[in-house]
Design an enzyme around this catalytic site. Structure first.
Site, PDB file in Angstrom:
ATOM      1  N   HIS A 106     -71.395   3.442 -91.306  1.00  0.00           N
ATOM      2  CA  HIS A 106     -72.312   4.690 -91.816  1.00  0.00           C
ATOM      3  C   HIS A 106     -73.416   3.951 -92.125  1.00  0.00           C
ATOM      4  O   HIS A 106     -74.641   4.210 -91.715  1.00  0.00           O
ATOM      5  CB  HIS A 106     -71.427   5.146 -92.987  1.00  0.00           C
ATOM      6  CG  HIS A 106     -72.523   6.199 -93.349  1.00  0.00           C
ATOM      7  ND1 HIS A 106     -72.328   7.521 -92.695  1.00  0.00           N
ATOM      8  CD2 HIS A 106     -73.045   6.247 -94.562  1.00  0.00           C
ATOM      9  CE1 HIS A 106     -73.456   8.185 -93.619  1.00  0.00           C
ATOM     10  NE2 HIS A 106     -73.796   7.306 -94.368  1.00  0.00           N
ATOM     11  N   GLU A 107     -73.428   2.891 -93.046  1.00  0.00           N
ATOM     12  CA  GLU A 107     -74.669   2.390 -93.676  1.00  0.00           C
ATOM     13  C   GLU A 107     -75.599   1.687 -92.103  1.00  0.00           C
ATOM     14  O   GLU A 107     -76.597   1.571 -92.287  1.00  0.00           O
ATOM     15  CB  GLU A 107     -74.477   1.191 -94.496  1.00  0.00           C
ATOM     16  CG  GLU A 107     -73.832   1.994 -95.796  1.00  0.00           C
ATOM     17  CD  GLU A 107     -74.723   3.152 -96.374  1.00  0.00           C
ATOM     18  OE1 GLU A 107     -75.711   2.888 -96.277  1.00  0.00           O
ATOM     19  OE2 GLU A 107     -73.815   4.004 -96.961  1.00  0.00           O
ATOM     20  N   HIS A 110     -77.541   4.157 -90.477  1.00  0.00           N
ATOM     21  CA  HIS A 110     -79.140   4.432 -91.339  1.00  0.00           C
ATOM     22  C   HIS A 110     -79.923   3.247 -90.717  1.00  0.00           C
ATOM     23  O   HIS A 110     -81.260   3.630 -90.428  1.00  0.00           O
ATOM     24  CB  HIS A 110     -78.883   4.458 -92.839  1.00  0.00           C
ATOM     25  CG  HIS A 110     -78.313   5.565 -93.372  1.00  0.00           C
ATOM     26  ND1 HIS A 110     -78.737   6.842 -92.984  1.00  0.00           N
ATOM     27  CD2 HIS A 110     -77.350   5.671 -94.344  1.00  0.00           C
ATOM     28  CE1 HIS A 110     -77.790   7.570 -93.771  1.00  0.00           C
ATOM     29  NE2 HIS A 110     -76.889   6.899 -94.429  1.00  0.00           N
TER      30      HIS A 110
END
Length: 233
Positions: A106-107, A110
């Site tokens: 998920h990170e 980004h």
């Protein structure tokens, strides 16, 4: 009548909106914590750690200017687009679990957003100083307005609205990052289909915390508008 004195503002009947927002936020936080811990006990078949998966995803997307670093704490993982640092907490960086890989991916989502110039991420970064300012001054302005004039109350509500806009812009950023993460995990076959299902649960739970926070802020803004409208009447 609601009343708009200093005490009435804090304890009028519209306070139920704040209680609802707090309860939803606490439930969302408890759910994400429980879900993360549940799948933190599930070791992935390929045995990758969160940090290893993060580096793999960065390499696959040809992102060479982002550093991956471990940090202390739990569920405080983040990507800083200004410093190009992807920080992974201890239960993520060096752990071989579905939860760790889901959060790390998920990170990385980004970081990929940043690399491709994803507009909502750019807008959110631009809103950070405005949102911080709005959060700091909104309630002092509203309290001052109780004594020095309604224009200060209006200014306080406007400042609070700016902080709410930041939270609303955050929603597509977070959902998109999770979608990118799941797609990459599937395409690179980092997780099998059973593990992918578990990772979806982890990322869905995390997304609920952002939804709950935004909804709580909407209720807070609604309360302020209701009270102010009653004072004007």
């Amino acid at each position: 009548m609601y009343g708009f004195g200093p005490m009435n503002m804090m304890w009028d009947r519209t306070y139920i909106l704040i209680i609802i927002g707090m309860v939803l936020s606490m439930l969302a936080s408890a759910y994400v914590s429980r879900t993360f811990k549940k799948y933190a006990d599930v070791k992935t078949k390929k045995g990758y750690t969160g940090a290893q998966v993060a580096q793999m995803i960065l390499d696959v997307n040809n992102i060479q200017n982002v550093a991956v670093q471990p940090i202390r704490g739990e569920l405080n993982d983040n990507y800083n687009s200004a410093t190009k640092i992807l920080s992974l907490s201890e239960p993520v960086a060096n752990v071989q679990s579905v939860s760790a890989i889901g959060v790390a991916a998920h990170e990385c989502g980004h970081a990929v957003q940043d690399a491709v110039g994803y507009k909502p991420l750019i807008w959110r970064a631009a809103l950070v100083p405005i949102a911080n300012f709005g959060t700091q001054v909104s309630f002092p302005l509203i309290i001052a307005g109780l004594f020095f004039g309604k224009f200060l109350i209006t200014a306080g509500i406007v400042c609070f609205s700016a902080a709410l806009v930041f939270q609303l812009v955050t929603l597509p950023v977070e959902f998109n990052a999770s979608a990118r993460a799941l797609r990459i995990l599937n395409e690179q076959e980092i997780l099998d289909q059973e593990e992918m299902s578990m990772a979806r649960h982890v990322l869905f739970a995390a997304a609920l915390t952002y939804v709950a926070a935004a909804f709580a802020s909407v209720l807070q803004l609604l309360r302020l508008i209701m009270i102010y409208g009653d004072r004007r009447n």
